[in-house]
Scaffold this motif. Sequence first.
Motif, PDB file in Angstrom:
ATOM      1  N   VAL A 155       7.219  14.367  -1.400  1.00 51.65           N
ATOM      2  CA  VAL A 155       8.616  14.673  -1.852  1.00 51.65           C
ATOM      3  C   VAL A 155       9.409  15.169  -0.696  1.00 51.65           C
ATOM      4  N   VAL A 156      10.812  14.693  -0.865  1.00 50.67           N
ATOM      5  CA  VAL A 156      11.673  15.170   0.255  1.00 50.67           C
ATOM      6  C   VAL A 156      12.532  16.195  -0.468  1.00 50.67           C
ATOM      7  N   ASP A 157      12.910  17.320   0.413  1.00 48.69           N
ATOM      8  CA  ASP A 157      13.787  18.043  -0.303  1.00 48.69           C
ATOM      9  C   ASP A 157      15.291  17.706   0.193  1.00 48.69           C
ATOM     10  N   THR A 158      16.252  17.631  -0.586  1.00 46.87           N
ATOM     11  CA  THR A 158      17.324  17.086  -0.502  1.00 46.87           C
ATOM     12  C   THR A 158      18.575  18.612  -0.577  1.00 46.87           C
ATOM     13  N   THR A 159      18.010  19.654  -0.367  1.00 46.54           N
ATOM     14  CA  THR A 159      18.953  20.817  -0.426  1.00 46.54           C
ATOM     15  C   THR A 159      19.130  21.294   0.740  1.00 46.54           C
ATOM     16  N   GLY A 160      18.341  20.881   1.955  1.00 45.83           N
ATOM     17  CA  GLY A 160      18.478  21.556   3.176  1.00 45.83           C
ATOM     18  C   GLY A 160      17.727  22.650   3.480  1.00 45.83           C
ATOM     19  N   HIS A 176       0.868  -1.200  -0.028  1.00 50.61           N
ATOM     20  CA  HIS A 176       0.035   0.037  -0.047  1.00 50.61           C
ATOM     21  C   HIS A 176       0.801   1.292  -0.219  1.00 50.61           C
ATOM     22  N   SER A 177       2.215   1.126  -0.367  1.00 55.51           N
ATOM     23  CA  SER A 177       2.978   2.357  -0.242  1.00 55.51           C
ATOM     24  C   SER A 177       4.218   1.945  -1.262  1.00 55.51           C
ATOM     25  N   CYS A 178       4.892   2.900  -1.873  1.00 53.94           N
ATOM     26  CA  CYS A 178       5.921   2.577  -2.696  1.00 53.94           C
ATOM     27  C   CYS A 178       6.866   3.958  -2.794  1.00 53.94           C
ATOM     28  N   ILE A 179       7.972   3.685  -2.982  1.00 52.19           N
ATOM     29  CA  ILE A 179       8.782   4.909  -3.015  1.00 52.19           C
ATOM     30  C   ILE A 179      10.019   4.660  -4.400  1.00 52.19           C
ATOM     31  N   ARG A 180      10.058   5.891  -4.905  1.00 56.62           N
ATOM     32  CA  ARG A 180      11.076   5.909  -6.062  1.00 56.62           C
ATOM     33  C   ARG A 180      11.796   7.352  -5.904  1.00 56.62           C
ATOM     34  N   GLY A 181      13.007   7.073  -5.648  1.00 57.58           N
ATOM     35  CA  GLY A 181      13.848   8.250  -5.593  1.00 57.58           C
ATOM     36  C   GLY A 181      13.405   9.270  -4.462  1.00 57.58           C
ATOM     37  N   LYS A 182      13.103  10.565  -4.576  1.00 60.87           N
ATOM     38  CA  LYS A 182      12.701  11.360  -3.776  1.00 60.87           C
ATOM     39  C   LYS A 182      11.194  11.469  -3.690  1.00 60.87           C
ATOM     40  N   VAL A 183      10.377  10.503  -4.165  1.00 61.07           N
ATOM     41  CA  VAL A 183       8.769  10.590  -4.292  1.00 61.07           C
ATOM     42  C   VAL A 183       8.401   9.333  -3.982  1.00 61.07           C
ATOM     43  N   SER A 184       7.263   9.460  -3.068  1.00 60.59           N
ATOM     44  CA  SER A 184       6.679   8.334  -2.252  1.00 60.59           C
ATOM     45  C   SER A 184       5.070   8.335  -2.330  1.00 60.59           C
ATOM     46  N   VAL A 185       4.370   7.314  -2.426  1.00 58.77           N
ATOM     47  CA  VAL A 185       3.058   7.439  -2.233  1.00 58.77           C
ATOM     48  C   VAL A 185       2.534   6.250  -1.452  1.00 58.77           C
ATOM     49  N   ASP A 186       1.584   6.603  -0.497  1.00 55.49           N
ATOM     50  CA  ASP A 186       0.776   5.586   0.406  1.00 55.49           C
ATOM     51  C   ASP A 186      -0.381   5.833   0.577  1.00 55.49           C
ATOM     52  N   PHE A 187      -1.186   4.699   0.683  1.00 53.32           N
ATOM     53  CA  PHE A 187      -2.456   5.003   0.963  1.00 53.32           C
ATOM     54  C   PHE A 187      -2.810   4.478   2.549  1.00 53.32           C
ATOM     55  N   ALA A 188      -4.167   5.113   3.075  1.00 54.43           N
ATOM     56  CA  ALA A 188      -4.370   4.641   4.543  1.00 54.43           C
ATOM     57  C   ALA A 188      -5.766   4.923   4.636  1.00 54.43           C
ATOM     58  N   VAL A 189      -6.371   4.278   5.548  1.00 58.92           N
ATOM     59  CA  VAL A 189      -7.846   4.586   6.137  1.00 58.92           C
ATOM     60  C   VAL A 189      -7.610   5.860   7.133  1.00 58.92           C
ATOM     61  N   VAL A 190      -8.501   6.938   7.234  1.00 58.03           N
ATOM     62  CA  VAL A 190      -8.246   7.957   8.151  1.00 58.03           C
ATOM     63  C   VAL A 190      -9.535   8.250   8.779  1.00 58.03           C
ATOM     64  N   LYS A 191      -9.653   8.896   9.984  1.00 52.09           N
ATOM     65  CA  LYS A 191     -11.043   9.331  10.542  1.00 52.09           C
ATOM     66  C   LYS A 191     -11.171  10.660  10.205  1.00 52.09           C
ATOM     67  N   GLN A 192     -10.173  11.599  10.055  1.00 50.70           N
ATOM     68  CA  GLN A 192     -10.430  12.807   9.483  1.00 50.70           C
ATOM     69  C   GLN A 192      -9.874  13.228   8.384  1.00 50.70           C
ATOM     70  N   ALA A 193     -10.518  14.206   7.358  1.00 48.16           N
ATOM     71  CA  ALA A 193      -9.773  14.559   6.088  1.00 48.16           C
ATOM     72  C   ALA A 193      -8.583  15.575   6.382  1.00 48.16           C
ATOM     73  N   PRO A 194      -7.691  15.710   5.620  1.00 47.17           N
ATOM     74  CA  PRO A 194      -6.602  16.515   5.764  1.00 47.17           C
ATOM     75  C   PRO A 194      -7.139  18.076   5.824  1.00 47.17           C
TER      76      PRO A 194
END
Length: 300
Positions: free
Chosen positions: A273-278, A212-230
């Motif tokens: 996406v993770v920032d790699t520049t600091g 239910h998740s995957c990562i490719r380089g600096k990008v990742s995607v994941d799925f979950a069930v949540v109680k509250q919307a973001p």
Amino acid sequence: MRNPFGAVAIGAAVLLAAACSASPTAAPAPPSAPEPLTAAAALGDFASIDYCSLLDPARLPDATAAAPDSSFTDCRVDLVQAGHQVAVTVGPLAADRDPNVRPYNYPGRVPDGVAVQQSGFAPDQACVRVITFADGIRLPVSVTGGEPEARCTGADAVVGGALAALGGGRARHVQFPDRSWGRVDSCALLETHDLDAASGAGTKASPGLAGHSCIRGKVSVDFAVVKQAPTGPSETLGGRTARITTDGAFCRARVVQPSPATAGRAEQATVSVVDTTGEGGDAACATVRTAAAPVFAKIP
């Protein structure tokens, strides 16, 4: 005169010959050693585990529990114990090395090849136990809140319930309904040329244990069930209403849909996406928008 012992001698010889000609009785085979229990043998298909089938709130003394909440990769229950709010979570599975995990003297019995360890992560907030299977895959159990002395006693009790469920064949699996994001192949969303620039040249998609998740380089995607919307400002990405937030070095875009399996819950997709520049998460938000648009457009 007939020898009175002749018949006896002949009979003894016949019996001796019969005994010598009989096949010797085979010795019973020694009992086979139990097979070390692997996560695959204990849990079956990782993508469809019902983690709530491993969580028995009744094992916690003097606790009143709400209905457990099942997500794609874990189960959580909120309860009141001795007047304190407590949260108990089982999952998610992990396989990567964790320096916080170390041995301790678990008081219960464990299956062959299985170890119960403890995690030193955030000890002032939670007690975390880790069920480690023979293949090195780990299933964490955490108790957060409540009295500090009761946390680890409760965590050990929950571990005992999980091991009893596994040993008794009571680990269940779920059938994701149509249009549930639990059916989505996470890595298929990232294995496109649309993500080449955002992920980084030459990067390949790597799935999470449960799928239910995957990562490719600096990008990742994941799925979950949540109680509250973001929360947060909304914008349209890939034809969906998305929310953008930052978290340390990460910028995340989230979309939700009503859960087709559980009323009052939402299924959530997150592109990070993770920032790699600091410079921090804000610096990655332009890239997360570029990455999230094609990902969200492909989710059914």
